[in-house]
Write an enzyme that holds these catalytic residues in place. Structure first.
Site, short mmCIF file in Angstrom:
data_model
loop_
_atom_site.label_atom_id
_atom_site.label_comp_id
_atom_site.label_asym_id
_atom_site.label_seq_id
_atom_site.Cartn_x
_atom_site.Cartn_y
_atom_site.Cartn_z
N GLY A 1 -56.30 -35.54 35.66
CA GLY A 1 -55.59 -35.92 34.44
C GLY A 1 -54.13 -36.20 34.76
N LYS B 117 -73.47 -29.97 35.99
CA LYS B 117 -73.58 -30.29 34.56
C LYS B 117 -74.91 -29.80 34.00
CE LYS B 117 -69.78 -32.68 33.53
NZ LYS B 117 -68.92 -32.42 32.39
N THR C 86 -68.42 -44.55 29.98
CA THR C 86 -67.42 -44.89 28.97
C THR C 86 -66.17 -45.42 29.67
OG1 THR C 86 -68.32 -43.21 27.52
CG2 THR C 86 -66.10 -43.95 27.03
N ALA D 214 -69.17 -31.55 27.12
CA ALA D 214 -69.25 -32.96 27.53
C ALA D 214 -70.20 -33.04 28.70
CB ALA D 214 -67.85 -33.47 27.91
N TYR E 297 -71.91 -32.62 40.97
CA TYR E 297 -71.62 -33.03 39.59
C TYR E 297 -72.87 -32.90 38.72
CZ TYR E 297 -69.92 -36.09 35.80
OH TYR E 297 -69.54 -36.62 34.58
P1 NAD Z 1 -61.17 -37.36 33.86
O1 NAD Z 1 -61.30 -37.07 35.32
O2 NAD Z 1 -60.21 -38.41 33.44
O3 NAD Z 1 -60.84 -36.05 33.04
C1 NAD Z 1 -61.21 -34.76 33.44
C2 NAD Z 1 -60.06 -33.83 33.15
O4 NAD Z 1 -60.43 -32.49 33.52
C3 NAD Z 1 -58.81 -34.17 33.95
O5 NAD Z 1 -57.68 -34.16 33.10
C4 NAD Z 1 -58.74 -33.06 34.99
O6 NAD Z 1 -57.42 -32.81 35.46
C5 NAD Z 1 -59.34 -31.90 34.24
N1 NAD Z 1 -59.90 -30.85 35.10
C6 NAD Z 1 -60.71 -30.99 36.19
N2 NAD Z 1 -61.01 -29.80 36.70
C7 NAD Z 1 -60.38 -28.86 35.92
C8 NAD Z 1 -60.29 -27.46 35.95
N3 NAD Z 1 -60.93 -26.73 36.89
N4 NAD Z 1 -59.56 -26.82 35.00
C9 NAD Z 1 -58.89 -27.53 34.05
N5 NAD Z 1 -58.94 -28.87 33.97
C10 NAD Z 1 -59.67 -29.54 34.90
O7 NAD Z 1 -62.65 -37.72 33.34
P2 NAD Z 1 -63.15 -38.24 31.93
O8 NAD Z 1 -63.78 -39.56 32.13
O9 NAD Z 1 -62.08 -38.10 30.91
O10 NAD Z 1 -64.32 -37.19 31.64
C11 NAD Z 1 -64.13 -36.09 30.75
C12 NAD Z 1 -65.44 -35.33 30.64
O11 NAD Z 1 -66.46 -36.20 30.14
C13 NAD Z 1 -65.94 -34.78 31.96
O12 NAD Z 1 -66.48 -33.51 31.75
C14 NAD Z 1 -67.03 -35.75 32.35
O13 NAD Z 1 -68.02 -35.14 33.14
C15 NAD Z 1 -67.58 -36.19 31.01
N6 NAD Z 1 -68.18 -37.53 31.10
C16 NAD Z 1 -67.42 -38.66 31.19
C17 NAD Z 1 -68.03 -39.89 31.30
C18 NAD Z 1 -67.25 -41.18 31.38
O14 NAD Z 1 -67.85 -42.24 31.50
N7 NAD Z 1 -65.95 -41.19 31.29
C19 NAD Z 1 -69.44 -39.97 31.33
C20 NAD Z 1 -70.17 -38.79 31.26
C21 NAD Z 1 -69.53 -37.58 31.12
#
Ligand code: NAD
Ligand code: UDP
Length: 314
Positions: A38, A149, A175, A114, A145
């Site tokens: 992030g 999950k 997404t 999520a 992963y």
């Molecule tokens: P992203 O990598 O942009 O966001 C993940 C966030 O989690 C980041 O801000 C990261 O710094 C934080 N993070 C990681 N490990 C951490 C920890 N141990 N403690 C605290 N914070 C932590 O990804 P995203 O696309 O925003 O995905 C968000 C969620 O949605 C995730 O759980 C992901 O698995 C799920 N998801 C996303 C998609 C997609 O297409 N974007 C699809 C399926 C699932």
């Protein structure tokens, strides 16, 4: 009293959009993030909001706060990031879920996980329905992963059965949108950045594999609809856009909308890369009255505008 909502992973791509939307709805938002993937940039515009609070914290450690709802998003989502430190990825999903479920149990907060279409692995059922149990390689490079999950989902349902925790599980399909990390290796951000820089577009494999791309605003609405559904449905429920495209079609659309003259180059398909993916969203439509409204052309154009501005920044 204003509802207090915790968003873990709140400074990531989806998390930052979610925080913004929840503040807009009048809630008090606590964003927790360790900034692994992030960025502060994603939430910089929220820092001065009187009901927004930011806490640097790693969810693999316990957290003691008082909240009414928890959206558990913390976890790197792109293959290059989740494979960078696979042990930490599994820990984030599994230990993170245990910590957040413990917090939900103590505070009696509702908690949403999520989850992901990756729980279906390389699916033999198409489109994917929630009942399908998936085909995941438990020892491959994506397993940290996928299995993390899957285990998190197990924990959610065990906390529900054993401790009566009020859970929601959404399975998110690919997404995209503004605030994606420009170097996270995901296909939409990669292709747009490559096209805008007139660099070669990297197609992995022959580009015949499919994905279904959901614009971020639609997805966030679906997540909130699930958290707030009055029937207390727990899921798991698929959230995504069922319009399916090959990776080659995506590349052609990106070239068209960016007016780029990048060439297409072909690279090896990564191990365990799913051949097809498309959500069956019958349940979300019926139970949440939710379905995506933003098509790929409109969504890509918003995303291209975002990256064009980002790439011009010094
Ligand atoms: P992203 O990598 O942009 O966001 C993940 C966030 O989690 C980041 O801000 C990261 O710094 C934080 N993070 C990681 N490990 C951490 C920890 N141990 N403690 C605290 N914070 C932590 O990804 P995203 O696309 O925003 O995905 C968000 C969620 O949605 C995730 O759980 C992901 O698995 C799920 N998801 C996303 C998609 C997609 O297409 N974007 C699809 C399926 C699932
Ligand atoms: N992909 C590609 N070129 C890239 C990045 C990804 O062809 O530069 C492919 C990747 O092999 C996969 C699809 O695009 O088949 C989606 O990849 P992404 O990492 O975005 O998501 P996921 O595989 O997790 O759905």
């Amino acid at each position: 009293m204003r509802k207090r909502i915790l968003v873990t992973g709140g400074s990531g791509f989806l998390g930052s959009h979610l925080c913004e939307k929840l503040l807009h709805k009048g809630y008090d938002v606590l964003c927790v993030d360790n900034f692994f993937t992030g960025s502060k940039q994603n939430i910089a515009h929220l820092l001065s909001h009187p009901y927004f609070e930011l806490l640097r914290h790693d969810v693999t450690f316990p957290l003691y706060v008082e909240v009414d709802e928890i959206y558990n998003l913390a976890c790197p989502a792109s293959p290059i990031h989740y494979q960078f430190d696979p042990v930490q990825t599994t820990k984030t999903s599994v230990v993170g879920a245990i910590n957040m479920l413990g917090l939900a149990k103590r505070t009696k907060a509702k908690i949403l996980q999520a989850s992901t279409s990756e729980v279906y692995g390389d699916p033999e059922v198409h489109p994917q329905v929630e009942e399908y149990r998936g085909a995941v390689n438990p020892i491959g490079p994506r397993a940290c992963y996928d299995e993390g999950k899957r285990c998190a989902e197990t924990l959610f349902f065990d906390y529900q059965r054993q401790h009566n925790v009020d859970i929601r599980v959404v399975r998110i399909f690919n997404t995209y949108g503004p605030k994606m990390h420009p170097n996270d290796g995901r296909v939409v951000s990669n292709f747009i950045v490559q096209a805008l820089q007139n660099k070669p577009i990297t197609i992995y494999g022959d580009g015949s594999q499919t994905r279904s791309f959901c614009y971020v605003d639609d997805l966030i609405e679906g997540m909130i609809a699930m958290m707030e559904n009055p029937q207390g449905l727990c899921g798991p429920i698929n959230l995504g856009n069922p319009s399916e495209f090959t990776i080659l079609e995506l590349a052609q659309k990106v070239l068209q909308y960016t007016h780029s003259n990048s060439e297409l180059i072909y690279k090896p398909l990564p191990q365990d890369d799913p051949m097809q993916r498309k959500p069956d969203i019958t349940k979300a439509k019926r139970d949440l009255l939710w379905e995506p409204s933003i098509g790929l052309e409109e969504g890509l154009k918003h995303t291209i505008d975002y990256f064009r501005t980002l790439l011009q920044e010094p």
